[in-house]
Design a protein around this motif. Structure first.
Motif, PDB file in Angstrom:
ATOM      1  N   ARG A   2       0.852  -1.194   0.000  1.00  0.00           N
ATOM      2  CA  ARG A   2       0.000   0.000   0.000  1.00  0.00           C
ATOM      3  C   ARG A   2       0.882   1.236   0.000  1.00  0.00           C
ATOM      4  NH1 ARG A   2      -3.989   1.244   3.743  1.00  0.00           N
ATOM      5  NH2 ARG A   2      -2.318   1.372   5.240  1.00  0.00           N
ATOM      6  N   PHE A  82      -3.631   3.294 -12.040  1.00  0.00           N
ATOM      7  CA  PHE A  82      -4.563   2.185 -11.843  1.00  0.00           C
ATOM      8  C   PHE A  82      -4.371   1.518 -10.477  1.00  0.00           C
ATOM      9  CE2 PHE A  82      -4.148   2.450 -16.539  1.00  0.00           C
ATOM     10  CZ  PHE A  82      -5.411   2.972 -16.763  1.00  0.00           C
ATOM     11  N   CYS A  83      -3.324   1.903  -9.755  1.00  0.00           N
ATOM     12  CA  CYS A  83      -3.110   1.416  -8.393  1.00  0.00           C
ATOM     13  C   CYS A  83      -3.741   2.338  -7.352  1.00  0.00           C
ATOM     14  CB  CYS A  83      -1.615   1.287  -8.110  1.00  0.00           C
ATOM     15  SG  CYS A  83      -0.815  -0.038  -9.024  1.00  0.00           S
ATOM     16  N   LEU A  84      -4.322   3.446  -7.789  1.00  0.00           N
ATOM     17  CA  LEU A  84      -4.949   4.394  -6.865  1.00  0.00           C
ATOM     18  C   LEU A  84      -6.422   4.049  -6.715  1.00  0.00           C
ATOM     19  CD1 LEU A  84      -3.331   7.691  -8.227  1.00  0.00           C
ATOM     20  CD2 LEU A  84      -2.545   6.254  -6.326  1.00  0.00           C
ATOM     21  N   ASP A  85      -6.771   3.423  -5.623  1.00  0.00           N
ATOM     22  CA  ASP A  85      -8.159   3.026  -5.380  1.00  0.00           C
ATOM     23  C   ASP A  85      -9.077   4.244  -5.380  1.00  0.00           C
ATOM     24  OD1 ASP A  85      -7.397   0.385  -5.123  1.00  0.00           O
ATOM     25  OD2 ASP A  85      -7.253   0.471  -2.930  1.00  0.00           O
ATOM     26  N   GLY A  86     -10.180   4.136  -6.115  1.00  0.00           N
ATOM     27  CA  GLY A  86     -11.190   5.178  -6.140  1.00  0.00           C
ATOM     28  C   GLY A  86     -10.870   6.367  -7.027  1.00  0.00           C
ATOM     29  N   ASP A  88     -10.683   8.312 -10.459  1.00  0.00           N
ATOM     30  CA  ASP A  88     -11.300   8.268 -11.791  1.00  0.00           C
ATOM     31  C   ASP A  88     -10.470   9.128 -12.742  1.00  0.00           C
ATOM     32  OD1 ASP A  88     -12.858   8.244 -14.060  1.00  0.00           O
ATOM     33  OD2 ASP A  88     -14.504   9.389 -13.172  1.00  0.00           O
TER      34      ASP A  88
END
Length: 118
Positions: A2, A82-86, A88
């Protein structure tokens, strides 16, 4: 693994070097101080090639490209969005960058590596 970034995301970049094209990277450039590994640093695997200046990090468990220390700006990281949750990315402009024609300085460079030789 993380990690967190504390930097505004106002531009995303692509790169046409052989590594970025194959992994279909879409990145945000952040200063070194803006990237914090929160957990799982021991899971990172490093890949270097050519000049050895850029340092590409992958998760050793799943193989995902996470981020890399940039060759052209070694005090910055290119982070895989694309590893950043949430997050857009649809509203953020994307700029293409040229990596394929960066100078190849490796003495044993194979002809398939594009870029001028020194």
């Amino acid at each position: 693994m993380r990690f967190a970034i504390s930097h505004p995301i106002d531009e995303l970049t692509t790169c046409d070097c052989s590594l970025c094209v194959k992994r279909n990277a879409l990145m945000v450039k952040v200063p070194e101080a803006a990237l914090t590994v929160l957990d799982g640093e021991a899971l990172l695997t490093e890949y270097q090639w050519n000049t050895g200046r850029a340092r590409h990090y992958f998760c050793s468990r799943c193989g995902i490209y996470v981020f890399h220390r940039k060759r052209a700006a070694p005090d910055h990281f290119g982070v895989n969005i694309f590893c950043l949750d949430g997050f857009d990315p649809s509203a953020v402009p994307v700029r293409a960058t040229e990596g394929a024609n960066m100078t190849v300085v490796e003495a044993g460079a194979i002809p398939e590596w594009p870029g001028p030789r020194i």
